[in-house]
Design a protein around this motif. Structure first.
Motif, PDB file in Angstrom:
ATOM      1  N   GLU A  62      23.316   6.541  11.211  1.00  0.00           N
ATOM      2  CA  GLU A  62      22.733   5.267  10.775  1.00  0.00           C
ATOM      3  C   GLU A  62      22.726   4.262  11.932  1.00  0.00           C
ATOM      4  OE1 GLU A  62      20.912   2.421   8.496  1.00  0.00           O
ATOM      5  OE2 GLU A  62      21.167   4.565   8.096  1.00  0.00           O
ATOM      6  N   LEU A  63      23.800   4.219  12.701  1.00  0.00           N
ATOM      7  CA  LEU A  63      23.852   3.307  13.849  1.00  0.00           C
ATOM      8  C   LEU A  63      22.827   3.703  14.898  1.00  0.00           C
ATOM      9  CD1 LEU A  63      27.712   2.810  14.288  1.00  0.00           C
ATOM     10  CD2 LEU A  63      26.061   1.182  13.349  1.00  0.00           C
ATOM     11  N   GLU A  64      22.666   5.005  15.131  1.00  0.00           N
ATOM     12  CA  GLU A  64      21.647   5.466  16.075  1.00  0.00           C
ATOM     13  C   GLU A  64      20.259   5.094  15.595  1.00  0.00           C
ATOM     14  OE1 GLU A  64      21.769   9.528  17.183  1.00  0.00           O
ATOM     15  OE2 GLU A  64      23.890   9.521  17.703  1.00  0.00           O
ATOM     16  N   SER A  79      19.911   1.142  16.168  1.00  0.00           N
ATOM     17  CA  SER A  79      19.964   0.612  17.535  1.00  0.00           C
ATOM     18  C   SER A  79      19.299   1.510  18.573  1.00  0.00           C
ATOM     19  CB  SER A  79      21.423   0.380  17.943  1.00  0.00           C
ATOM     20  OG  SER A  79      22.127   1.612  18.003  1.00  0.00           O
ATOM     21  N   GLY A  80      19.169   2.803  18.275  1.00  0.00           N
ATOM     22  CA  GLY A  80      18.640   3.731  19.263  1.00  0.00           C
ATOM     23  C   GLY A  80      19.660   4.147  20.299  1.00  0.00           C
ATOM     24  N   GLU A  81      20.905   3.715  20.174  1.00  0.00           N
ATOM     25  CA  GLU A  81      21.955   4.032  21.139  1.00  0.00           C
ATOM     26  C   GLU A  81      22.990   4.965  20.518  1.00  0.00           C
ATOM     27  OE1 GLU A  81      21.831   3.147  24.217  1.00  0.00           O
ATOM     28  OE2 GLU A  81      20.096   1.807  24.041  1.00  0.00           O
ATOM     29  N   PHE A  82      23.582   5.805  21.379  1.00  0.00           N
ATOM     30  CA  PHE A  82      24.608   6.739  20.936  1.00  0.00           C
ATOM     31  C   PHE A  82      25.969   6.059  20.997  1.00  0.00           C
ATOM     32  CE2 PHE A  82      27.486  10.398  21.926  1.00  0.00           C
ATOM     33  CZ  PHE A  82      27.406  10.976  20.673  1.00  0.00           C
ATOM     34  N   HIS A  83      26.756   6.138  19.908  1.00  0.00           N
ATOM     35  CA  HIS A  83      28.050   5.465  19.820  1.00  0.00           C
ATOM     36  C   HIS A  83      29.160   6.517  19.933  1.00  0.00           C
ATOM     37  CE1 HIS A  83      26.321   1.551  18.492  1.00  0.00           C
ATOM     38  NE2 HIS A  83      25.369   2.351  18.050  1.00  0.00           N
ATOM     39  N   TRP A  84      29.800   6.556  21.095  1.00  0.00           N
ATOM     40  CA  TRP A  84      30.808   7.573  21.362  1.00  0.00           C
ATOM     41  C   TRP A  84      32.029   7.416  20.464  1.00  0.00           C
ATOM     42  CZ3 TRP A  84      30.286  11.973  23.833  1.00  0.00           C
ATOM     43  CH2 TRP A  84      29.247  12.115  24.740  1.00  0.00           C
ATOM     44  N   VAL A  85      32.427   6.203  20.183  1.00  0.00           N
ATOM     45  CA  VAL A  85      33.610   5.988  19.354  1.00  0.00           C
ATOM     46  C   VAL A  85      33.391   6.576  17.967  1.00  0.00           C
ATOM     47  CG1 VAL A  85      35.073   4.249  18.268  1.00  0.00           C
ATOM     48  CG2 VAL A  85      34.326   3.935  20.633  1.00  0.00           C
ATOM     49  N   CYS A  86      32.232   6.308  17.404  1.00  0.00           N
ATOM     50  CA  CYS A  86      31.923   6.830  16.077  1.00  0.00           C
ATOM     51  C   CYS A  86      31.830   8.357  16.107  1.00  0.00           C
ATOM     52  CB  CYS A  86      30.616   6.214  15.573  1.00  0.00           C
ATOM     53  SG  CYS A  86      30.314   6.483  13.809  1.00  0.00           S
ATOM     54  N   PHE A  87      31.296   8.899  17.194  1.00  0.00           N
ATOM     55  CA  PHE A  87      31.212  10.351  17.314  1.00  0.00           C
ATOM     56  C   PHE A  87      32.602  10.986  17.351  1.00  0.00           C
ATOM     57  CE2 PHE A  87      31.306  13.936  20.369  1.00  0.00           C
ATOM     58  CZ  PHE A  87      30.692  14.881  19.575  1.00  0.00           C
TER      59      PHE A  87
END
Length: 287
Positions: free
Chosen positions: A233-235, A238-246
């Motif tokens: 959902e965040l991707e 925003s179109g950005e990859f979230h490492w913390v969430c991953f």
């Protein structure tokens, strides 16, 4: 992490021309950075070269076109590098680009030359002080190639980003169903956790190891699927990859597998289930 691009192979390279070399290389842009490609650590674009940097997968959702957002510039603002970004359907790649003379003949060298024009081709001049631009992608469903050309006299590095936004957001077409899947699985795991966990709490001290681990797996499954749903959902937004969430999603995935193995192996290796009839009956029930 489930399947974000990672890097995708380009089409087979064609023969080299007399006036330049055509190299097709894929830049590693981190899996699924949504559909936003960030140019930060790529190699400089060699002079008289054309490189494929990324492959977008597009699914046509109706009359409203996808939006392509481009914001690129030379790293040091070198005016001798004639840089240009090109986005076009891969099926039209070799019909549009002349692999022998893509930087023009001897009297035309210095700019990217196409064999023919097409309404599905998007061109963006990469220059010092250039402005971000937005384009409509009108080529329909399929794979699109993001190309960078340098028809100037010096090698040059490009920085910035290119993003593809669909009606639903930035998620690629092949990742969009995964967001829904993980949302549904989170609800399923939650229902299983309630249905199994509440009765299990009343008999916890009398449960076998495997029965306790079933309750734990359902709880961990809720955390895993919910974290992946939030990641997608965040991707998408925003179109950005979230490492913390991953990482928050990857840890429950690994831990759940460990719980499953332990639930099956621990009873078999338990000292009190080694040989007597009562132990054997316990082992059968636990399995």
């Amino acid at each position: 992490r489930p399947s974000r691009p990672a890097a995708r192979p380009p089409p087979a390279a064609r023969s080299m021309g007399a006036w330049g070399k055509l190299s097709l290389a894929v830049a590693v842009a981190g899996r699924a950075l949504g559909e936003t490609v960030s140019f930060t650590n790529i190699d400089p674009i060699a002079t008289q070269s054309l490189q494929q940097q990324y492959r977008f997968f597009v699914r046509d959702n109706g009359p409203r076109p996808h939006t392509l957002e481009i914001d690129l510039r030379p790293d040091h603002g070198d005016d001798k590098a004639n840089l240009e970004a090109l986005i076009l359907p891969e099926k039209e790649l070799w019909d549009t680009i002349d692999q022998h003379h893509f930087c023009g003949l001897s009297g035309e060298r210095g700019q990217l030359v196409l064999k023919k024009g097409s309404p599905n081709v998007i061109r963006y001049q990469i220059a010092k002080g250039g402005q971000a631009a937005t384009f409509d992608l009108k080529g329909g469903s399929g794979a699109y190639a993001l190309m960078l050309s340098n028809c100037g006299n010096v090698d040059s590095k490009v920085i910035g980003k290119v993003g593809l936004k669909s009606l639903h957001g930035y998620l690629p077409a092949h990742d969009l169903p995964k967001r829904t899947l993980y949302g549904v699985l989170a609800l399923v795991y939650f229902a299983m956790a309630v249905a199994w966990g509440i009765p299990a709490t009343n008999w916890w001290n009398q449960l076998f190891v495997v029965q306790k681990h079933i309750a734990l797996v359902t709880v961990v499954g809720v955390a895993e699927c919910l974290a992946y749903f939030v990641l997608y959902e965040l991707e998408n937004v925003s179109g950005e990859f979230h490492w913390v969430c991953f990482l928050l999603a990857a840890f429950p995935s690994v831990y759940k597998v460990l719980l499953c193995f332990r639930a099956l192996i621990a009873p078999a290796l338990s000292d009190d289930l080694s040989g007597d009839e009562e132990g054997c009956s316990h082992m059968i029930l636990s399995v």
